[in-house]
Write a protein that holds these residues in place. Structure first.
Motif, PDB file in Angstrom:
ATOM      1  N   LEU A   1      28.030   0.517   2.549  1.00  0.00           N
ATOM      2  CA  LEU A   1      27.346  -0.702   2.469  1.00  0.00           C
ATOM      3  C   LEU A   1      27.725  -1.234   0.935  1.00  0.00           C
ATOM      4  O   LEU A   1      27.511  -2.349   0.866  1.00  0.00           O
ATOM      5  CB  LEU A   1      25.776  -0.339   2.548  1.00  0.00           C
TER       6      LEU A   1
ATOM      7  N   GLY B   1      18.873   9.693   9.632  1.00  0.00           N
ATOM      8  CA  GLY B   1      18.881   9.143   8.361  1.00  0.00           C
ATOM      9  C   GLY B   1      17.929   9.696   7.527  1.00  0.00           C
ATOM     10  O   GLY B   1      16.441   9.554   7.902  1.00  0.00           O
TER      11      GLY B   1
ATOM     12  N   ASN C   1      25.532   6.378   3.376  1.00  0.00           N
ATOM     13  CA  ASN C   1      25.697   5.053   3.547  1.00  0.00           C
ATOM     14  C   ASN C   1      26.250   4.250   2.304  1.00  0.00           C
ATOM     15  O   ASN C   1      26.589   2.910   2.877  1.00  0.00           O
ATOM     16  CB  ASN C   1      24.722   4.358   4.467  1.00  0.00           C
TER      17      ASN C   1
ATOM     18  N   GLU D   1      28.857   1.715  12.078  1.00  0.00           N
ATOM     19  CA  GLU D   1      29.839   2.384  11.160  1.00  0.00           C
ATOM     20  C   GLU D   1      30.044   3.903  11.604  1.00  0.00           C
ATOM     21  O   GLU D   1      31.230   4.544  11.565  1.00  0.00           O
ATOM     22  CB  GLU D   1      29.365   2.342   9.664  1.00  0.00           C
TER      23      GLU D   1
ATOM     24  N   THR E   1      20.780   2.250   1.359  1.00  0.00           N
ATOM     25  CA  THR E   1      19.544   1.679   2.160  1.00  0.00           C
ATOM     26  C   THR E   1      18.476   2.285   1.205  1.00  0.00           C
ATOM     27  O   THR E   1      17.347   1.273   1.024  1.00  0.00           O
ATOM     28  CB  THR E   1      19.029   2.453   3.309  1.00  0.00           C
TER      29      THR E   1
ATOM     30  N   LEU F   1      22.716  11.752   7.761  1.00  0.00           N
ATOM     31  CA  LEU F   1      22.898  10.365   6.875  1.00  0.00           C
ATOM     32  C   LEU F   1      22.101  10.313   5.526  1.00  0.00           C
ATOM     33  O   LEU F   1      20.846   9.926   5.893  1.00  0.00           O
ATOM     34  CB  LEU F   1      22.887   9.019   7.599  1.00  0.00           C
TER      35      LEU F   1
ATOM     36  N   ASP G   1      24.471   0.788  10.164  1.00  0.00           N
ATOM     37  CA  ASP G   1      24.948   2.350   9.880  1.00  0.00           C
ATOM     38  C   ASP G   1      25.337   2.860  11.112  1.00  0.00           C
ATOM     39  O   ASP G   1      26.436   3.626  11.160  1.00  0.00           O
ATOM     40  CB  ASP G   1      23.730   2.953   9.405  1.00  0.00           C
TER      41      ASP G   1
ATOM     42  N   GLY H   1      20.638   7.964   2.871  1.00  0.00           N
ATOM     43  CA  GLY H   1      20.604   6.698   2.544  1.00  0.00           C
ATOM     44  C   GLY H   1      20.826   6.234   1.274  1.00  0.00           C
ATOM     45  O   GLY H   1      19.875   5.682   0.459  1.00  0.00           O
TER      46      GLY H   1
ATOM     47  N   GLN I   1      20.446  -0.726   8.825  1.00  0.00           N
ATOM     48  CA  GLN I   1      20.027   0.359   9.608  1.00  0.00           C
ATOM     49  C   GLN I   1      21.197   0.288  11.005  1.00  0.00           C
ATOM     50  O   GLN I   1      21.930   1.275  11.123  1.00  0.00           O
ATOM     51  CB  GLN I   1      18.654   0.887  10.028  1.00  0.00           C
TER      52      GLN I   1
END
Length: 421
Positions: A134, A37, A130, A188, A74, A69, A185, A71, A182
């Motif tokens: 999210l 990430g 993400n 998922e 996030t 990934l 994530d 973010g 996190q």
């Protein structure tokens, strides 16, 4: 990976090793999908992120599937790990701008294209965000479905949390949620892409283990977490940071020449370690370089600089860089094409001219005017081959003497060009 220095901690390392090796067995095991990430906290990654990118590259070259990934979700919360205070919150526009900036570099190091002529080539890298899941979460449903899977007692025991509490630094509920997001994530990505391995730095260990446990509790999945050590230089400073600022990976923030110089200026104590981590030279070749002593170690530094720069910017730029270095330090010619450059108007140089301290700052040969003045006072600043002796001295139009550019030098290894428009 262990022999190169990438391995720090791992959950279920025996099982993970067997799983990664299955692909080469007669039965032909599955490709392992592993993710890393990267939050979009800036518009470029810097060298501090390069270790993790190299892990993804090695993983793919071994036949497995890297997942990057981003973010986007996030990044709106802010990772509290290793921070004494909350990160500045980014708006949607800022996050999107940073995502566009950091996404460029991954396509240089990883192969995102499937080979249609080879049915076994199922390890093409993918990039996911993400924010896609999210941003769609229903808060009450999320709390009901996953809140029971996290123990506050356990979360308070994580080192990143303990440090903030010990220092009595403000720690918002928003940041406290980061480790939950996190972990989610990982779950998922397991559900969407059969991702069974998360990679990261050692400071992320607690968050990563939470993800493996969430997968086991919710889906009965065997997930793994593997961390690499946080790399520091022999002087104790963080990798990717210098007196002049961060060593960015995007060329629009740091030139190929300055990137090459960063690696060329590696200390004697770090060069072998960095060759193992940041190049693809074989360990046998690196072991030969390790036997070099005295000034011969400089050849290993040049190899490190060439290999690392070619991997990021392509081999083509090395021709110009090496010519520039030769011209600057061996007196063979006058090409300045690879040097950082600023442009000035004739009107800027009339009268009292423009102070050298300002020019050194604009060329990023110093990080402040004060540092530039110290450089001049110490005899390390030159205009062409002549030392600048006066801290208040200025460049004037007559200094060009019919030329269109002048080279300013900071010490023995850094230089920049002032060019007339």
């Amino acid at each position: 990976m262990r022999d190169r220095g990438f391995l720090h901690q791992c959950t279920g390392i025996v099982d993970l090793d067997a799983k990664l090796m299955e692909k080469d067995n007669d039965e032909g095991g599955d490709v392992v999908s592993a993710y890393l990430g990267f939050d979009a906290t800036a518009d470029s990654l810097h060298v501090g992120s390069l270790l993790q990118i190299m892990i993804l590259r090695h993983l793919q070259k071994s036949g497995h599937r890297p997942i990057v990934l981003i973010g986007g979700g996030t990044s709106k919360v802010g990772d509290p790990t290793g921070k004494d205070e909350s990160r500045k919150l980014l708006d949607d526009e800022g996050v999107e701008r940073n995502i566009a900036g950091i996404s460029k570099v991954f396509k240089t190091f990883l192969d995102f294209e499937n080979d249609d002529d080879d049915n076994s080539a199922k390890n093409a890298a993918i990039m996911v965000n993400n924010n896609d899941w999210l941003s769609e979460l229903n808060y009450l449903e999320f709390l009901r479905d996953y809140g029971t899977q996290f123990s506050i007692n356990r979360m308070l025991s994580f080192e990143s949390v303990k440090q903030r509490l010990t220092r009595e630094a403000p720690f918002s509920f928003l940041e406290f949620n980061y480790m939950i997001l996190q972990a989610y994530d990982f779950l998922e990505l397991y559900r969407r892409h059969n991702t069974t391995l998360q990679l990261g730095g050692s400071d992320q260990w607690g968050n990563m283990v939470s993800g493996t446990e969430l997968g086991r509790r919710c889906d009965g999945a065997q997930l793994f977490a593997l961390t690499a050590p946080l790399i520091t230089k022999s002087d104790g400073t963080k990798m990717g940071k210098t007196a002049g600022g961060a060593i960015w990976l995007n060329v629009d923030k740091l030139s190929e020449y300055d990137y090459w110089q960063f690696w060329r200026n590696t200390s004697d104590e770090d060069v072998i370690k960095f060759l193992k981590l940041f190049t693809e030279l074989s360990l046998e070749e690196i072991n030969k370089l390790e036997k070099m002593e005295g000034s011969a170690i400089n050849q290993a530094k040049i190899i490190l600089a060439d290999e690392a720069t070619a991997m990021l910017h392509g081999k083509e730029c090395l021709v110009q860089i090496n010519e520039t270095v030769q011209n600057m330090f061996e007196g063979a010619g006058e090409s300045t094409d690879g040097l950082p450059r600023i442009f000035v108007e004739t009107s800027d140089l009339e009268g009292d001219g423009k102070r050298f301290a300002d020019l050194f700052l604009e060329l990023e040969l110093s990080k402040s005017k004060k540092e530039a003045r110290r450089l001049i006072a110490g005899g390390g600043a030159k205009v062409g081959d002549e030392k600048i002796t006066d801290e208040m001295a200025a460049l004037k139009i007559e200094d060009f003497d019919g030329k269109t550019e002048i080279v300013l030098r900071a010490g023995k290894k850094r230089a920049g060009v002032v060019e007339l428009k």
